[in-house]
Design a protein around this motif. Structure first.
Motif, short mmCIF file in Angstrom:
data_model
loop_
_atom_site.label_atom_id
_atom_site.label_comp_id
_atom_site.label_asym_id
_atom_site.label_seq_id
_atom_site.Cartn_x
_atom_site.Cartn_y
_atom_site.Cartn_z
N ASP A 197 7.53 2.96 1.76
CA ASP A 197 7.81 2.09 2.90
C ASP A 197 8.31 0.72 2.40
O ASP A 197 9.25 0.16 2.94
CB ASP A 197 6.51 1.93 3.68
CG ASP A 197 6.70 1.09 4.91
OD1 ASP A 197 7.52 1.47 5.76
OD2 ASP A 197 6.06 0.04 5.01
N TYR B 17 10.09 5.76 -4.61
CA TYR B 17 10.95 5.96 -3.46
C TYR B 17 11.94 7.08 -3.74
O TYR B 17 12.11 7.99 -2.93
CB TYR B 17 11.70 4.67 -3.14
CG TYR B 17 12.62 4.76 -1.96
CD1 TYR B 17 13.97 5.03 -2.13
CD2 TYR B 17 12.13 4.58 -0.67
CE1 TYR B 17 14.81 5.11 -1.04
CE2 TYR B 17 12.98 4.67 0.42
CZ TYR B 17 14.32 4.93 0.23
OH TYR B 17 15.15 5.02 1.30
N GLN C 33 1.81 9.65 -7.28
CA GLN C 33 1.27 8.55 -6.48
C GLN C 33 1.39 7.28 -7.27
O GLN C 33 1.54 7.32 -8.48
CB GLN C 33 -0.21 8.80 -6.23
CG GLN C 33 -0.47 9.80 -5.15
CD GLN C 33 -1.92 10.25 -5.23
OE1 GLN C 33 -2.67 9.83 -6.09
NE2 GLN C 33 -2.29 11.12 -4.33
N LYS C 34 1.24 6.20 -6.58
CA LYS C 34 1.24 4.98 -7.37
C LYS C 34 -0.01 4.94 -8.20
O LYS C 34 -1.06 5.45 -7.83
CB LYS C 34 1.40 3.74 -6.50
CG LYS C 34 0.22 3.34 -5.67
CD LYS C 34 0.60 2.06 -4.91
CE LYS C 34 -0.38 1.74 -3.84
NZ LYS C 34 -1.41 0.81 -4.21
N ASP D 233 10.22 10.33 -3.64
CA ASP D 233 9.99 10.80 -2.28
C ASP D 233 11.26 11.41 -1.69
O ASP D 233 11.24 12.49 -1.12
CB ASP D 233 9.52 9.62 -1.42
CG ASP D 233 9.28 10.02 0.02
OD1 ASP D 233 10.11 9.71 0.88
OD2 ASP D 233 8.25 10.67 0.26
N LYS E 22 0.83 -1.20 0.00
CA LYS E 22 0.00 0.00 0.00
C LYS E 22 0.87 1.25 0.00
O LYS E 22 0.50 2.27 -0.56
CB LYS E 22 -0.91 0.01 1.24
CG LYS E 22 -2.11 -0.87 1.09
CD LYS E 22 -3.14 -0.63 2.17
CE LYS E 22 -4.29 -1.60 1.99
NZ LYS E 22 -4.90 -1.95 3.24
N ASP E 23 2.01 1.15 0.67
CA ASP E 23 2.88 2.32 0.73
C ASP E 23 4.19 1.99 0.02
O ASP E 23 5.07 1.36 0.59
CB ASP E 23 3.15 2.68 2.20
CG ASP E 23 4.03 3.92 2.33
OD1 ASP E 23 4.12 4.43 3.45
OD2 ASP E 23 4.60 4.36 1.31
#
Lengths: 733, 230
Positions: free
Chosen positions: A331, A382, A646-647, A385, A327-328
């Motif tokens: 992460d 990633y 976003q994904k 981010d 989901k993330d």
């Protein structure tokens, strides 16, 4: 006077044999025999070395060497038999001491005897192929003492018993042991091996076999290995203290075999304490011990490596298939990096930087990263981010470290072209929204990608940076020029993007408010004035606007919104209320984007500059929107949702994947043509292999797709099938 | 211009067997040959369309009914092959002459009889692969057309291979109609179908190796069969 004849002196040997009287020989022997007795009886001080030597010499000289020699043998043997008896008679613990002492005596005696009989040793012995005196003495000792029935077994048993006791914790007389084993070595390495070493190794094997069975039942893996290591150290120490140095390798391999090799699988797979647990808990000491111990046995390291690999693959597989984790994306990638860090540390701290383990780590990562076909996208997210905000306050070296680690993951990807596509999209968003935290970090990343994949990979990305720079210059030129007299009107900052370099986002421009159109057209005129032959299209799906808004009680706010949002809000300058359809008509924004924008303007707490009726969260086509004059915010400047990367949603993902597949087709075809052009005639399998290897730095081509492309090339008459052997393809020039 | 009419009456020139033998034979045989050509031509004009000078589909239809062979019969295709006819549905005079001469048939009844010989001739392996390729090309009606649609391909397969390879053809036709990857068949794929029937054991398919250069459509076909079998 007569001349003196010069006469040369000649010394002639006796021409006649001087026979020694046999009685004389017997007498001489008796003297010597007596001497030997005296020597063995520790009475040597009264003897005259010179006399004895002369006696022996004479005997040999007068051809009585045989008598002397056989006499020696008999006498010495006789003494040794007596000695044997006294040793046999010694009680228990004194046995070894007695043996040791007698051995010392014998050696001393032997020395003296040898000295006395040196002439014989040097002349008679070699020419008659007899065993030299010293050696003879040793052999006689061996045969009469060591190999005597009673002593042989008792000696071995005693030695083994002492060793056993020491192994079970008792202290023994090590120097005595050393003397004894040295004695055996002196008697010949075959004596040491046959009479001691071999049985010693056998007994040790069964000892350790027993001990290992016992330990494996009651110890956990770490404990067991500690004990095994201790035993090994012990044995090495034992050898250095009182065994022959050549025994070290033999005894250690016995211990290794019994304690480690025989229980490898059980140790490694032990529940709750086996290798997997140790890995999970990062117990470097235990890991290091296991590595060093297992390295000594055949297949030891490969066992460890295999378990580590399968564990890694399992956990990796779970990680990439866990929907919660996925989901993330940021992460998720962080977890991958952490996992890699963990194992890098283990390999360097505990596994001696062993290359085969490094390779196993790499192949495992490569395996599971590619199990999830969204990995390329997530890794790009990633980086996105980190380049947006994550690296603020981090030093330059640390930035490099993070990016280098990400590049490690990048290398594992099979579908590098998918990553490229996403990276481009994300970079574009970053650049255009001005969200990139550090220009240097961005550049550094590009350089790393270029080093890894070549110029082609990054040329378009670099083009994007160039466009940004050029746009700044263009804007300066614009405002310096005549076109930019704006007075009170809106100001504009334009980024001019070269179509080929930026990710394609086909979209029809929406209706811009009149005020905006004005300045936009001015810019267009200016730009086309300096760049003829170009075509400009406004990308209204990107871009931002700062609007000053005054609300009910007179509070002024400055709103930072997207271009679409600006178009929507400007409509409310001429109407306090508008329906969805009216907004849609007025702006011409595509429906899904329109809905998203309206949601962000009306349904988000703290940002609701519009009011929606009904108050539901979703936008329906019958909804009505009102200017929310009751809007409040403690900030003067309010930012309303610029969308970060976003994904992708499912349909977007499908689309991207499709585009990637489409892009791959010409690349595959180009590879096929290149290969066939140089090789002229090839069979199917070879083409597939060659194409795969040519493209592997970008992606892994599907053999079915390759076949399809070949067929397409046949249809377009670039290739043909060979007429005689239809398994071959032929290049058509 | 008027030569033909005199010939039509069939008055033969009396031949004297004893005098100048080769001469007379030659002239006789050449006369016979030219008579044959005349008959062939006349047969042509009987079916040809006056304005175009070709036998068109209508003409072919009546020709076939005279032959008592259905115009969809494979033997008509074989005839076209023998003629090396270029355009489907049309015969030119040259093609007509070529075919009928080769068959030594100048009347309908002789043609009828020659058809079974023709079938045997086509069945010979060397001729068959040529015939097979020809039948595909014959269906490419448009200029620059390279493929034929699935429906037509299936019909053609049935027509041309059905006799020899009934089970393969039935399965293949079933598959072609069922699959969605391909809407047309090209020459390369067409050629491979014959190879498939000749080389691959059916229905076991045990010697089919997808790693070799079989076209993808056949790989998929084999996979489809194997899935159905399991």
């Amino acid at each position: 006077m007569s001349a003196q004849k010069k006469r040369t002196f000649k010394i002639e040997a006796f021409k006649h044999r001087v026979e020694l009287d046999p009685k004389y020989a017997e007498r001489t022997w008796k003297v010597l025999e007596h001497a030997i007795h005296e020597i063995y009886n520790h009475n040597a001080s009264g003897l005259s070395f010179e006399e004895l030597y002369r006696n022996a010499y004479n005997m040999v000289l007068h051809k009585y060497g045989e008598k002397l020699y056989s006499g020696l043998v008999t006498t010495m043997s006789g003494h040794l038999k007596e000695i044997a008896k006294s040793i046999e008679d010694s009680q228990g613990g004194l046995f070894l001491e007695e043996l040791d002492r007698k051995w010392g005596d014998h050696n001393k005696a032997l020395q003296m005897i040898r000295d006395i009989l040196m002439y014989m040793d040097r002349t008679f012995v070699p020419s008659n192929h007899k065993t030299p005196v010293h050696e003879l003495g040793l052999n006689l000792w061996r045969d009469n003492i060591i190999r005597s029935g009673k002593i042989q077994t008792r000696l071995l048993d005693t030695l083994l018993d002492l060793i056993h006791r020491e192994r079970t914790g008792e202290v023994i007389n090590r120097s005595l042991m050393r003397n004894i084993t040295k004695m055996l070595m002196d008697l010949g390495s075959s004596v040491y091996q046959e009479d001691f070493e071999k049985p010693f190794l056998e007994v040790s094997a069964s000892f350790y076999s027993g001990e290992s069975q016992q330990l494996i039942e009651c110890c956990d893996c770490g404990e067991y290995l500690r004990k095994a290591e201790r035993r090994l150290t012990e044995e090495t120490e034992r050898v250095s203290h009182y065994l022959d140095v050549k025994s070290e390798v033999k005894i250690t391999s016995v211990v290794e075999g019994e304690m480690i090799a025989n229980h490898m699988q059980r140790l490694v797979h032990m529940e709750n304490s086996g290798l997997v647990n140790i890995l999970v808990d990062d117990r470097y000491e235990d890991l290091s011990r296991m590595y060093n111990l297992f390295r000594r046995v055949p297949d030891g390291l490969s066992t460890v490596r295999d378990v580590m690999t399968s564990h890694l693959r399992e956990t990796g597989k779970q990680l990439v298939s866990d929907p919660e984790r996925l989901k993330d994306p940021v992460d998720f990638v962080q977890h991958l990096l952490d996992e890699k860090d963990k194992y890098d540390k283990i390999i360097s701290k505990a596994f001696n930087n062993d290359k085969s383990f490094q390779n196993a780590l790499n192949s495992s990562f490569e395996y599971f990263i590619n199990l999830n076909n969204r990995s390329p996208e997530f890794i790009s997210l990633y980086v996105d981010d980190k380049l947006r905000k994550g690296l603020k306050g981090v030093s330059e070296e640390d930035v490099e470290v993070v990016l280098d680690k990400v590049m490690m993951l990048f290398r594992y990807l099979q579908e590098k072209d998918v990553f490229e596509k996403y990276y481009k999209q994300h970079l574009a968003k970053r650049l255009l929204s001005g969200k990139t935290a550090s220009d240097d970090a961005e550049r550094s990343m590009i350089v790393k990608l270029k080093t890894e994949c070549g110029y082609q990979f990054t040329s378009k990305l670099e083009g994007m940076f160039t466009d940004m720079k050029t746009s700044v210059d263009t804007m300066q030129g614009f405002y310096a020029s005549q076109y930019s007299e704006t007075g009170d009107g809106p100001t504009v900052a334009v980024q001019v993007l070269t179509t080929g370099s930026w990710p394609t986002q086909p979209s029809a421009p929406c209706n811009l408010p009149a005020e905006i159109l004005g300045i936009c057209d001015k810019f267009r005129t200016y730009y086309l004035g300096t760049h003829t032959g170009r075509r400009l299209t406004w990308q209204t799906n990107m871009g931002t606007a700062d609007i000053k808004a005054t609300f009910g009680k007179g509070q002024k706010h400055e709103l930072n919104v997207s271009t679409y949002q600006m178009c929507i809000l400007m409509l409310f300058n001429s109407a306090d209320q508008l329906t969805y359809r009216e907004i849609e008509q007025g702006t011409d924004i595509p429906a899904p984007d329109l809905k998203r924008c309206l949601q962000s303007l009306a349904c988000v707490k703290g940002k609701n500059v519009l009011r929606k009726e009904p108050m539901s969260k979703d936008i329906a086509e019958d909804d009505a929107f009102y200017f929310n004059d009751k809007f409040t915010s403690k900030f003067i400047k309010v930012k309303i949702g610029t969308v970060a990367a976003q994904k992708e949603s499912e349909p977007e993902k499908q689309e991207t994947r499709q585009r990637v597949e489409e892009d791959r087709k010409p690349q595959i075809e180009a590879a096929i043509v290149r290969i066939m052009k140089s090789r002229r005639v090839l069979d199917h399998n070879t083409i597939v292999t060659e194409v795969t290897s040519q493209l592997q730095s970008r992606f892994l081509p599907n053999p079915v797709v390759i076949k399809k492309r070949i067929e397409s090339l046949i249809e377009r008459e670039f290739l043909e099938r060979d007429k005689n052997d239809r398994k071959l393809y032929r290049y058509l020039a | 211009m008027r030569r033909s009419s005199t010939r039509k009456t069939g008055s033969a020139v009396p031949v004297n067997p004893s005098s100048g033998s080769s001469d007379t034979y030659r002239s006789a045989s050449s006369k016979a040959v030219s008579k044959e050509v005349e008959r062939i031509d006349n047969l042509f004009y009987a079916y040809a369309d006056a304005s175009s000078g070709l036998i068109d589909p209508e003409g072919i239809e009546s020709f076939c009914s005279d032959l008592e062979v259905d115009y969809t019969d494979v033997r008509i295709l074989m005839l076209a092959w023998k003629m090396k006819a270029e355009k489907q549905g049309y015969f030119t005079l040259e093609e007509w002459r070529r075919g009928l001469k080769a068959l030594h048939a100048d009347t309908i009844s002789k043609l009828k009889k020659s058809l079974s010989e023709l079938e045997k001739e086509v069945a010979r392996p060397t001729n068959f692969s040529d015939f097979y390729s020809y039948s595909f090309r014959y269906c490419l009606t448009e200029d620059k057309q390279k493929c034929i649609d699935i429906e037509s391909a299936c019909e053609l397969l049935d027509l041309v291979l059905g006799f020899q390879f009934r089970p393969q053809v039935d399965k293949l036709v079933e598959y072609l109609k069922h699959q969605r990857d391909y809407k047309v068949i090209n020459m390369d794929q067409w050629t491979s179908f014959l190879r498939f029937c000749n080389e691959i054991n059916f229905p076991s398919l045990d010697n089919y190796d997808a790693e070799l250069a079989w076209p993808l459509i056949l790989d998929n076909f084999v996979e489809w069969i194997r899935e159905k079998q399991s």
